[in-house]
Design a protein around this motif. Structure first.
Motif, PDB file in Angstrom:
ATOM      1  N   LYS B  53       0.824  -1.204   0.000  1.00 37.15           N
ATOM      2  CA  LYS B  53       0.000   0.000   0.000  1.00 37.15           C
ATOM      3  C   LYS B  53       0.860   1.257   0.000  1.00 37.15           C
ATOM      4  O   LYS B  53       1.820   1.360   0.770  1.00 37.15           O
ATOM      5  N   VAL B  54       0.492   2.214  -0.854  1.00 40.50           N
ATOM      6  CA  VAL B  54       1.177   3.507  -0.888  1.00 40.50           C
ATOM      7  C   VAL B  54       0.762   4.304   0.350  1.00 40.50           C
ATOM      8  O   VAL B  54      -0.424   4.503   0.594  1.00 40.50           O
ATOM      9  N   VAL B  55       1.742   4.749   1.134  1.00 39.24           N
ATOM     10  CA  VAL B  55       1.418   5.544   2.332  1.00 39.24           C
ATOM     11  C   VAL B  55       1.678   7.032   2.112  1.00 39.24           C
ATOM     12  O   VAL B  55       1.137   7.877   2.821  1.00 39.24           O
ATOM     13  N   ALA B  56       2.508   7.355   1.119  1.00 38.41           N
ATOM     14  CA  ALA B  56       2.807   8.768   0.845  1.00 38.41           C
ATOM     15  C   ALA B  56       3.407   8.894  -0.550  1.00 38.41           C
ATOM     16  O   ALA B  56       3.889   7.899  -1.120  1.00 38.41           O
ATOM     17  N   ILE B  57       3.352  10.102  -1.079  1.00 36.09           N
ATOM     18  CA  ILE B  57       4.084  10.409  -2.313  1.00 36.09           C
ATOM     19  C   ILE B  57       5.036  11.554  -1.987  1.00 36.09           C
ATOM     20  O   ILE B  57       4.632  12.554  -1.380  1.00 36.09           O
ATOM     21  N   GLU B  58       6.287  11.365  -2.369  1.00 30.44           N
ATOM     22  CA  GLU B  58       7.277  12.435  -2.178  1.00 30.44           C
ATOM     23  C   GLU B  58       7.478  13.132  -3.517  1.00 30.44           C
ATOM     24  O   GLU B  58       7.985  12.535  -4.466  1.00 30.44           O
ATOM     25  N   LEU B 129       4.228  19.971 -16.624  1.00 28.26           N
ATOM     26  CA  LEU B 129       5.141  20.490 -15.598  1.00 28.26           C
ATOM     27  C   LEU B 129       6.133  19.407 -15.166  1.00 28.26           C
ATOM     28  O   LEU B 129       5.740  18.270 -14.897  1.00 28.26           O
ATOM     29  N   PRO B 130       7.432  19.784 -15.105  1.00 28.56           N
ATOM     30  CA  PRO B 130       8.449  18.808 -14.699  1.00 28.56           C
ATOM     31  C   PRO B 130       8.408  18.555 -13.191  1.00 28.56           C
ATOM     32  O   PRO B 130       9.142  19.165 -12.419  1.00 28.56           O
ATOM     33  N   ILE B 131       7.497  17.664 -12.825  1.00 27.33           N
ATOM     34  CA  ILE B 131       7.283  17.282 -11.421  1.00 27.33           C
ATOM     35  C   ILE B 131       7.276  15.754 -11.381  1.00 27.33           C
ATOM     36  O   ILE B 131       6.738  15.117 -12.293  1.00 27.33           O
ATOM     37  N   TRP B 132       7.878  15.212 -10.325  1.00 27.86           N
ATOM     38  CA  TRP B 132       7.912  13.749 -10.185  1.00 27.86           C
ATOM     39  C   TRP B 132       7.441  13.345  -8.799  1.00 27.86           C
ATOM     40  O   TRP B 132       7.558  14.123  -7.844  1.00 27.86           O
ATOM     41  N   GLY B 133       6.912  12.116  -8.714  1.00 31.66           N
ATOM     42  CA  GLY B 133       6.412  11.625  -7.435  1.00 31.66           C
ATOM     43  C   GLY B 133       6.961  10.237  -7.142  1.00 31.66           C
ATOM     44  O   GLY B 133       6.899   9.345  -7.985  1.00 31.66           O
ATOM     45  N   LYS B 134       7.495  10.116  -5.952  1.00 33.45           N
ATOM     46  CA  LYS B 134       7.994   8.818  -5.507  1.00 33.45           C
ATOM     47  C   LYS B 134       6.933   8.220  -4.598  1.00 33.45           C
ATOM     48  O   LYS B 134       6.621   8.807  -3.547  1.00 33.45           O
ATOM     49  N   GLU B 135       6.343   7.106  -5.020  1.00 29.36           N
ATOM     50  CA  GLU B 135       5.306   6.456  -4.207  1.00 29.36           C
ATOM     51  C   GLU B 135       5.984   5.587  -3.156  1.00 29.36           C
ATOM     52  O   GLU B 135       6.689   4.629  -3.492  1.00 29.36           O
ATOM     53  N   PHE B 137       5.934   3.043  -0.017  1.00 27.33           N
ATOM     54  CA  PHE B 137       5.097   1.979   0.549  1.00 27.33           C
ATOM     55  C   PHE B 137       5.323   1.856   2.059  1.00 27.33           C
ATOM     56  O   PHE B 137       6.260   2.441   2.611  1.00 27.33           O
ATOM     57  N   GLU B 138       4.454   1.028   2.673  1.00 27.79           N
ATOM     58  CA  GLU B 138       4.521   0.843   4.137  1.00 27.79           C
ATOM     59  C   GLU B 138       5.899   0.402   4.614  1.00 27.79           C
ATOM     60  O   GLU B 138       6.353   0.797   5.684  1.00 27.79           O
ATOM     61  N   ASP B 139       6.577  -0.424   3.822  1.00 27.40           N
ATOM     62  CA  ASP B 139       7.902  -0.929   4.247  1.00 27.40           C
ATOM     63  C   ASP B 139       9.046  -0.004   3.809  1.00 27.40           C
ATOM     64  O   ASP B 139      10.214  -0.401   3.840  1.00 27.40           O
ATOM     65  N   GLU B 140       8.701   1.205   3.378  1.00 31.21           N
ATOM     66  CA  GLU B 140       9.651   2.243   2.952  1.00 31.21           C
ATOM     67  C   GLU B 140      10.312   1.980   1.610  1.00 31.21           C
ATOM     68  O   GLU B 140      11.178   2.735   1.169  1.00 31.21           O
ATOM     69  N   SER B 141       9.931   0.882   0.942  1.00 32.16           N
ATOM     70  CA  SER B 141      10.364   0.722  -0.449  1.00 32.16           C
ATOM     71  C   SER B 141       9.563   1.732  -1.282  1.00 32.16           C
ATOM     72  O   SER B 141       8.622   2.354  -0.771  1.00 32.16           O
ATOM     73  N   TYR B 142       9.918   1.910  -2.545  1.00 33.70           N
ATOM     74  CA  TYR B 142       9.229   2.920  -3.339  1.00 33.70           C
ATOM     75  C   TYR B 142       9.212   2.548  -4.810  1.00 33.70           C
ATOM     76  O   TYR B 142       9.959   1.682  -5.267  1.00 33.70           O
ATOM     77  N   GLN B 143       8.323   3.221  -5.530  1.00 32.93           N
ATOM     78  CA  GLN B 143       8.388   3.177  -6.985  1.00 32.93           C
ATOM     79  C   GLN B 143       8.039   4.570  -7.480  1.00 32.93           C
ATOM     80  O   GLN B 143       7.430   5.359  -6.764  1.00 32.93           O
ATOM     81  N   TRP B 144       8.436   4.860  -8.715  1.00 33.23           N
ATOM     82  CA  TRP B 144       8.172   6.189  -9.263  1.00 33.23           C
ATOM     83  C   TRP B 144       6.783   6.219  -9.882  1.00 33.23           C
ATOM     84  O   TRP B 144       6.426   5.347 -10.680  1.00 33.23           O
ATOM     85  N   LYS B 145       6.028   7.212  -9.510  1.00 29.82           N
ATOM     86  CA  LYS B 145       4.643   7.397  -9.970  1.00 29.82           C
ATOM     87  C   LYS B 145       4.608   7.640 -11.473  1.00 29.82           C
ATOM     88  O   LYS B 145       5.468   8.327 -12.016  1.00 29.82           O
ATOM     89  N   GLU B 146       3.596   7.091 -12.115  1.00 32.42           N
ATOM     90  CA  GLU B 146       3.367   7.370 -13.541  1.00 32.42           C
ATOM     91  C   GLU B 146       1.983   7.974 -13.683  1.00 32.42           C
ATOM     92  O   GLU B 146       1.022   7.434 -13.130  1.00 32.42           O
ATOM     93  N   ASN B 147       1.876   9.058 -14.408  1.00 28.28           N
ATOM     94  CA  ASN B 147       0.558   9.672 -14.604  1.00 28.28           C
ATOM     95  C   ASN B 147      -0.221   8.910 -15.665  1.00 28.28           C
ATOM     96  O   ASN B 147       0.321   8.543 -16.699  1.00 28.28           O
ATOM     97  N   LYS B 148      -1.518   8.695 -15.362  1.00 27.84           N
ATOM     98  CA  LYS B 148      -2.375   7.990 -16.323  1.00 27.84           C
ATOM     99  C   LYS B 148      -3.351   8.982 -16.935  1.00 27.84           C
ATOM    100  O   LYS B 148      -3.680   9.960 -16.341  1.00 27.84           O
TER     101      LYS B 148
END
Lengths: 77, 148
Positions: B53-58, B129-135, B137-148
């Motif tokens: 589960k995604v807990v935050a986006i940086e 806009l050149p903005i990125w989001g790091k999703e 997860f609960e265990d602090e792993s992450y993936q890079w957000k992709e806009n749909k």
């Protein structure tokens, strides 16, 4: 002429968060070739290129003291 | 007459508070030529990806370029729609699921311009806009957000 390269998003996983200086690159193609050699994981990653904040396509001549940004797909909002 | 608009800073560190949005609405009570407001609020969604589960986006941005681009978008939207005003705020840093990360607020004499301008502005922000989001997860792993 030195070129400063900055990257964002997923490309920071490959090149880190600090600017990288390439000592001599005549155009963006030359620059990318040099970056691909230094960072093999960069090859085939999706990104567009901005030279001094302007998005460019194709071979763009670097005049010196440019900042080149590699921009992976945007994900704002 | 074309009014010169200066580039505004759209970025806020951290989430956009509901109270900030309420205050922003309140401030328009002196602009009595407005007949309609349109507001879009983007909220961080707790997506579940392969069981995590995604807990935050940086959020990070190429801020200087984003502000220049946003200025161009703002000019184009004002040229296209009869707006009285437009306000855009985007978060940077870590935004928890459920918090607001984007606030777009357009106002016009009649509703259609405000609604259409708001929709188009949101779409252009996401695409341009050149903005990125790091999703994260609960265990602090992450993936890079992709806009749909």
């Amino acid at each position: 002429m030195p070129v400063q390269v900055i990257v964002f998003g997923q490309l920071t996983d490959i090149m880190g968060n600090s600017p990288v200086t390439i000592e001599n690159a005549v155009d963006t193609t030359d620059l990318i070739d040099q970056l691909n050699q230094r960072y093999p994981a960069l090859v085939n990653k999706p990104y567009i290129i901005a030279v001094d904040k302007q998005i460019v396509t194709g071979h763009t001549t670097l005049s010196g003291n440019n900042t080149v940004a590699l921009l992976p797909p945007f994900a704002g909002g | 007459m074309i009014t010169e608009r200066k580039p505004k800073n759209i970025f806020t560190q951290g989430p956009i508070a509901a109270s900030f949005i309420a205050d922003s609405i309140q401030k328009h009570d002196t602009k009595t030529n407005i007949g309609g407001h349109s507001i879009f609020l983007g909220q961080v969604r707790a997506d579940v990806i392969e069981g995590s589960k995604v807990v935050a986006i940086e959020y990070t941005a190429y801020e200087e370029m984003a502000l220049e681009k946003m200025h161009q978008i703002r000019e184009a939207i004002f040229a296209k729609y009869p707006l009285v005003c437009m306000h855009v705020h985007h978060s940077l840093g870590k935004i928890a699921a459920g918090e607001i990360c984007l606030f777009v607020f357009t106002s016009s004499e009649h509703r259609k311009a405000a609604i259409d301008a708001c929709t188009e502005t949101v779409e252009r922000i996401k695409a341009e806009l050149p903005i990125w989001g790091k999703e994260i997860f609960e265990d602090e792993s992450y993936q890079w957000k992709e806009n749909k």
